[in-house]
Motif scaffolding. Structure first.
Motif, PDB file in Angstrom:
ATOM      1  N   ALA A 716       1.690   9.830  -1.669  1.00  0.00           N
ATOM      2  CA  ALA A 716       1.785   9.003  -0.466  1.00  0.00           C
ATOM      3  C   ALA A 716       0.507   8.212  -0.202  1.00  0.00           C
ATOM      4  O   ALA A 716       0.556   7.090   0.314  1.00  0.00           O
ATOM      5  CB  ALA A 716       2.123   9.870   0.749  1.00  0.00           C
ATOM      6  N   THR A 717      -0.629   8.787  -0.557  1.00  0.00           N
ATOM      7  CA  THR A 717      -1.894   8.084  -0.343  1.00  0.00           C
ATOM      8  C   THR A 717      -1.927   6.774  -1.115  1.00  0.00           C
ATOM      9  O   THR A 717      -2.264   5.711  -0.566  1.00  0.00           O
ATOM     10  CB  THR A 717      -3.081   8.968  -0.770  1.00  0.00           C
ATOM     11  OG1 THR A 717      -3.104  10.142   0.045  1.00  0.00           O
ATOM     12  CG2 THR A 717      -4.393   8.219  -0.604  1.00  0.00           C
ATOM     13  N   GLN A 718      -1.563   6.829  -2.394  1.00  0.00           N
ATOM     14  CA  GLN A 718      -1.591   5.621  -3.213  1.00  0.00           C
ATOM     15  C   GLN A 718      -0.519   4.633  -2.780  1.00  0.00           C
ATOM     16  O   GLN A 718      -0.751   3.413  -2.760  1.00  0.00           O
ATOM     17  CB  GLN A 718      -1.407   5.980  -4.694  1.00  0.00           C
ATOM     18  CG  GLN A 718      -1.504   4.796  -5.639  1.00  0.00           C
ATOM     19  CD  GLN A 718      -2.845   4.077  -5.553  1.00  0.00           C
ATOM     20  OE1 GLN A 718      -3.852   4.681  -5.179  1.00  0.00           O
ATOM     21  NE2 GLN A 718      -2.849   2.794  -5.877  1.00  0.00           N
ATOM     22  N   VAL A 719       0.652   5.127  -2.419  1.00  0.00           N
ATOM     23  CA  VAL A 719       1.720   4.236  -1.968  1.00  0.00           C
ATOM     24  C   VAL A 719       1.287   3.492  -0.706  1.00  0.00           C
ATOM     25  O   VAL A 719       1.519   2.282  -0.566  1.00  0.00           O
ATOM     26  CB  VAL A 719       3.021   5.023  -1.712  1.00  0.00           C
ATOM     27  CG1 VAL A 719       4.049   4.150  -0.996  1.00  0.00           C
ATOM     28  CG2 VAL A 719       3.596   5.534  -3.023  1.00  0.00           C
ATOM     29  N   LEU A 720       0.637   4.184   0.209  1.00  0.00           N
ATOM     30  CA  LEU A 720       0.209   3.540   1.446  1.00  0.00           C
ATOM     31  C   LEU A 720      -0.835   2.459   1.165  1.00  0.00           C
ATOM     32  O   LEU A 720      -0.839   1.406   1.830  1.00  0.00           O
ATOM     33  CB  LEU A 720      -0.346   4.582   2.419  1.00  0.00           C
ATOM     34  CG  LEU A 720      -0.723   4.058   3.809  1.00  0.00           C
ATOM     35  CD1 LEU A 720       0.472   3.408   4.499  1.00  0.00           C
ATOM     36  CD2 LEU A 720      -1.283   5.180   4.680  1.00  0.00           C
ATOM     37  N   ILE A 721      -1.708   2.696   0.205  1.00  0.00           N
ATOM     38  CA  ILE A 721      -2.678   1.669  -0.171  1.00  0.00           C
ATOM     39  C   ILE A 721      -1.954   0.403  -0.634  1.00  0.00           C
ATOM     40  O   ILE A 721      -2.282  -0.721  -0.225  1.00  0.00           O
ATOM     41  CB  ILE A 721      -3.616   2.189  -1.282  1.00  0.00           C
ATOM     42  CG1 ILE A 721      -4.551   3.268  -0.725  1.00  0.00           C
ATOM     43  CG2 ILE A 721      -4.427   1.041  -1.883  1.00  0.00           C
ATOM     44  CD1 ILE A 721      -5.380   3.969  -1.790  1.00  0.00           C
ATOM     45  N   LEU A 722      -0.938   0.573  -1.463  1.00  0.00           N
ATOM     46  CA  LEU A 722      -0.187  -0.569  -1.972  1.00  0.00           C
ATOM     47  C   LEU A 722       0.605  -1.257  -0.869  1.00  0.00           C
ATOM     48  O   LEU A 722       0.715  -2.495  -0.843  1.00  0.00           O
ATOM     49  CB  LEU A 722       0.747  -0.124  -3.098  1.00  0.00           C
ATOM     50  CG  LEU A 722       0.056   0.446  -4.344  1.00  0.00           C
ATOM     51  CD1 LEU A 722       1.083   0.996  -5.328  1.00  0.00           C
ATOM     52  CD2 LEU A 722      -0.810  -0.616  -5.014  1.00  0.00           C
ATOM     53  N   ARG A 723       1.158  -0.471   0.056  1.00  0.00           N
ATOM     54  CA  ARG A 723       1.880  -1.062   1.185  1.00  0.00           C
ATOM     55  C   ARG A 723       0.932  -1.872   2.065  1.00  0.00           C
ATOM     56  O   ARG A 723       1.274  -2.953   2.550  1.00  0.00           O
ATOM     57  CB  ARG A 723       2.564   0.030   2.009  1.00  0.00           C
ATOM     58  CG  ARG A 723       3.688   0.773   1.309  1.00  0.00           C
ATOM     59  CD  ARG A 723       4.783  -0.164   0.839  1.00  0.00           C
ATOM     60  NE  ARG A 723       5.974   0.561   0.418  1.00  0.00           N
ATOM     61  CZ  ARG A 723       6.943   0.043  -0.320  1.00  0.00           C
ATOM     62  NH1 ARG A 723       6.843  -1.213  -0.745  1.00  0.00           N
ATOM     63  NH2 ARG A 723       7.997   0.753  -0.650  1.00  0.00           N
TER      64      ARG A 723
END
Length: 738
Positions: A716-723
């Motif tokens: 989720a941490t990496q996904v949020l960065i991309l979002r």
């Protein structure tokens, strides 16, 4: 300076967007006027241009505000292979065998057999001079698209989620509608009049691409609401004398702990009882204490004692404000209830089954279908309202815009897990239905018909229709005010006690796209598909997609629409036969009737005007209270603009991530639509699991472990960065086009 200009423009946009509640955007059809003075049915050009002609102009309609003729041309009878529908086999373009049987005659006087196109799509064929080849497999949007992803050459239009269609568009599978806007004057005008919609469907900030047609189930209005058996609340709480009962059960040993303060005072803005304005009420914990804390200290008690303790608390905490009509704390226009007061009420309800329904059992909170995750997640969403948690009812994944103007993901935040723990405490006390916990088959209509359920969180029109079909005289299932909770909107470091709803109508998460491979090299197919989408956003098309054909609309002797005022606009009235059929065939549920029988409201713009006409008087009453509170500002909500305080900015339905970013996001399968936070039937949802059984899964055996697993192991941490990368680009893009 530009930021201020943008905000000012978007405030104006929000006002314009409110007109979408009528299904007419900002350019009403010349066919909608005052009662009995509107024109006959709209006409179209031979090649599906979608222009509307009118002999007269009436009401507040501008003679120039008619749909524009498109430059698109195609051969009459062009076949469109459509893998499109709403959610299931019976909500597609064609009559489902179980509904049609040996043939079904509808309010238009025509008989439809299994496999026949539904009236709306027969009318689309007639108006646009096309032929529809129904290829819909009967799936929800995500599954329908996945079914066709590898065989897009076999279809021309397809249902899908906004995110899937956008991703597919960026991969070259779906037509970029932005390349054709000049050929789609109605769709283009709609987007120009409502730029917040434009930003919500932008798939690529470099090109401004659009890969799907947006769907609106109403817009700029509240969506789901708390619903209660208000007659039960009045029976328990109202009166000058102490509550008595011939028989009652006992409350469970207390597990739930106080959420609201146990001392001090809290001021709340409420609407006056008569709806004429606002006033402040005070929750005086110094005088009354916290009702949950007091009940917990007393331990398990009789239902009678619990009711009288709650009555005394209401009198003392509100200094007699509610008088002997204490039920108004929960069900009045001037309601001010919070999570702790609701728990106290639920304890009283469950412990007084004999008084309320003559049995030994009453279920407190229930969902529309207790064994269907798609409906069970509504209880999870309700937890956000009870305990001040954003992102649980987001328009996009679990995201919300924080006070720092950055995206945040509820799945990563401790407050969300604490809220689920509080719901689990309610489960342990038996305040949430047994069937919800057991994942057993049970539906809201069964709970209401058998007097065995008290409260839910759902859509007002569809659920209050049961007042007519399932409840008896004197029984009343009605929307109640949104609860008071502690929200951290940035206005105070300690948070602010207020009402806020995240359940706010905007672009929905499903839509329809055009297949690149299916229409490649065939200008007729492409133009016909574009013309269909364009027509759906014309004034007449919006009425068709909400009401169905004119045969289902009330007309005068000359064939002119009979209309009524809805949100300041003149909108058609449904015919008497349609209204009767709605109740005979769908128990007053407008949405089910429209989708299953008429074939309307499957996508595009769904006007609330039809739905309003079918709303039971009880439904109108409760929704009216909430509408007044919203209008007077005592219920706050996300705004369809870039708000001065970004916390109030509504998250766009789609974020324009690049292909490489989406490819990486898709590797984190536990966070996907079929992963650990599904909201679909048959799926798995960690938050719902915590509500039903606490922390019990591998890697999620405690709050700390669950958060660590989600943020790190599940990505989720990496996904949020991309979002957030996409969000930053979107804000920059929007500023550049404003």
């Amino acid at each position: 300076m530009k930021k201020n200009t943008l905000a000012a423009k978007l405030i104006a946009v929000s006002v314009a967007a409110a007109a979408l509640l009528t299904g007419c955007a900002t350019v009403p059809d010349a066919n909608s006027g005052t009662t009995g003075t509107t024109t006959a049915a709209p006409t179209t050009t031979a090649n599906g241009g979608g222009s509307d002609s009118a002999d007269t102009t009436a009401g507040n309609t501008d003679p120039g505000d008619t749909a524009q003729a498109s430059s698109l041309s195609y051969e009459n009878g062009t076949v469109l292979r459509m893998a499109t529908g709403y959610n299931s086999a019976d909500t597609g373009l064609s009559m489902d065998p179980e509904i049609a049987g040996e043939g079904i005659t509808l309010a238009d006087g025509k008989t439809y057999n299994a496999g026949d196109l539904k009236p709306t799509w027969v009318e689309i064929e007639n108006r646009l001079n096309i032929k529809i080849d129904d290829q819909y497999q009967g799936n929800k949007a995500s599954d329908e698209f996945e079914y066709w992803r590898s065989q897009m050459g076999n279809i021309d239009l397809v249902s899908g989620t906004a995110s899937l269609l956008t991703e597919a568009g960026n991969n070259g599978l779906v037509v970029n509608l932005a390349d054709h806007l000049d050929e789609m004057p109605n769709f283009k005008a709609y987007l120009e009049a409502n730029p917040i919609v434009r930003i919500s469907i932008t798939g690529d900030t470099d090109s401004g691409s659009i890969f799907f047609s947006p769907y609106f189930d109403g817009v700029n209005d509240i969506e789901r609401m708390p619903l209660m058996r208000v007659d039960w609340v009045a029976r328990l709480l109202d009166g000058d004398e102490e509550f008595t009962a011939d028989a009652s059960g006992n409350t469970a040993e207390p597990v739930y702990q106080p959420y609201m303060p146990t001392s001090g005072k809290v001021e709340i803005d409420v609407v006056k009882l008569d709806g004429s304005g606002t006033e402040k009420v005070t929750k005086d914990y110094d005088t009354a204490g916290n009702i949950v804390a007091k009940m917990n200290e007393a331990g398990a008690m009789s239902g009678v004692d619990a009711v009288n303790m709650l009555r005394t608390y209401i009198d003392e905490a509100y200094n007699g404000y509610y008088g002997s009509t204490r039920s108004n704390l929960f069900i009045g226009q001037n309601a001010a209830w919070d999570a702790d007061e609701l728990v106290a009420l639920l304890r009283c309800v469950v412990a007084n089954a004999q008084t309320l329904n003559g049995t030994d059992t009453v279920q407190g909170l229930f969902s529309r279908e207790d064994n269907n995750l798609q409906r069970k997640v509504d209880i999870m969403r309700f937890a956000g309202h009870l305990f001040g948690v954003r992102g649980l009812e987001s328009r996009s994944d679990w995201l919300y815009v924080g006070t720092d103007n950055k995206l945040h993901d509820a799945r990563m935040e401790e407050d969300a897990y604490v809220a689920m723990e509080r719901m689990y405490q309610m489960t342990q006390e038996g305040l949430i239905s047994e069937n919800f916990i057991k994942d057993a088959e049970a539906k809201s209509d069964q709970y209401l018909e058998s007097d065995s359920g008290f409260m839910s969180y759902d859509y007002n029109q569809t659920q209050t229709a049961y007042n007519q079909s399932k409840l008896q005289d004197g029984e009343k299932y009605m929307a109640a005010m949104v609860p008071v909770a502690l929200w951290f909107d940035g206005s105070s470091a300690d948070g602010v006690y207020m009402r806020f709803t995240e359940s706010w109508r905007s672009v929905k998460t499903d839509g329809w796209g055009i297949s690149v491979e299916g229409t490649a090299g065939d200008t007729n197919k492409l133009n016909a598909a574009l013309a269909l989408i364009d027509y759906a956003y014309s004034p007449a098309g919006q009425i068709l997609m909400s009401y169905g054909p004119d045969d289902f609309i009330m007309t005068d002797a000359d064939g002119n629409y009979m209309t009524f005022k809805f949100n300041g606009q003149d909108m058609p009235m449904i015919s008497e036969d349609t209204y009767k059929e709605l109740w005979d065939k769908a128990n007053g549920n407008y949405t089910n009737y429209a989708r299953k029988y008429l074939g309307s409201t499957l996508s595009f713009v769904k006007s609330q005007a039809f739905e309003y006409q079918c709303t039971h008087d009880v439904g109108k009453e409760g929704a009216g209270y909430i509408s007044t509170a919203i209008g007077l500002g005592t219920i706050k909500h996300p705004e369809l603009d870039v708000a001065d305080n970004p916390w109030y900015t509504s998250v766009p339905t789609v974020l324009p991530n690049y292909k490489t970013e989406n490819d990486e996001i898709n590797t984190y399968t536990e966070l996907g639509s079929k992963g650990k936070f599904s909201t679909s039937k048959g799926g798995e949802n960690l938050f719902v699991d915590i509500i039903t059984s606490g922390y019990s899964g591998e890697g999620t055996s405690s709050r700390e472990e669950a958060i660590s697993t989600v943020t790190d192991s599940w990505g989720a941490t990496q996904v949020l960065i991309l979002r957030n990368d996409a969000w930053d680009r979107l804000v920059e893009y929007y500023n550049s086009i404003s």
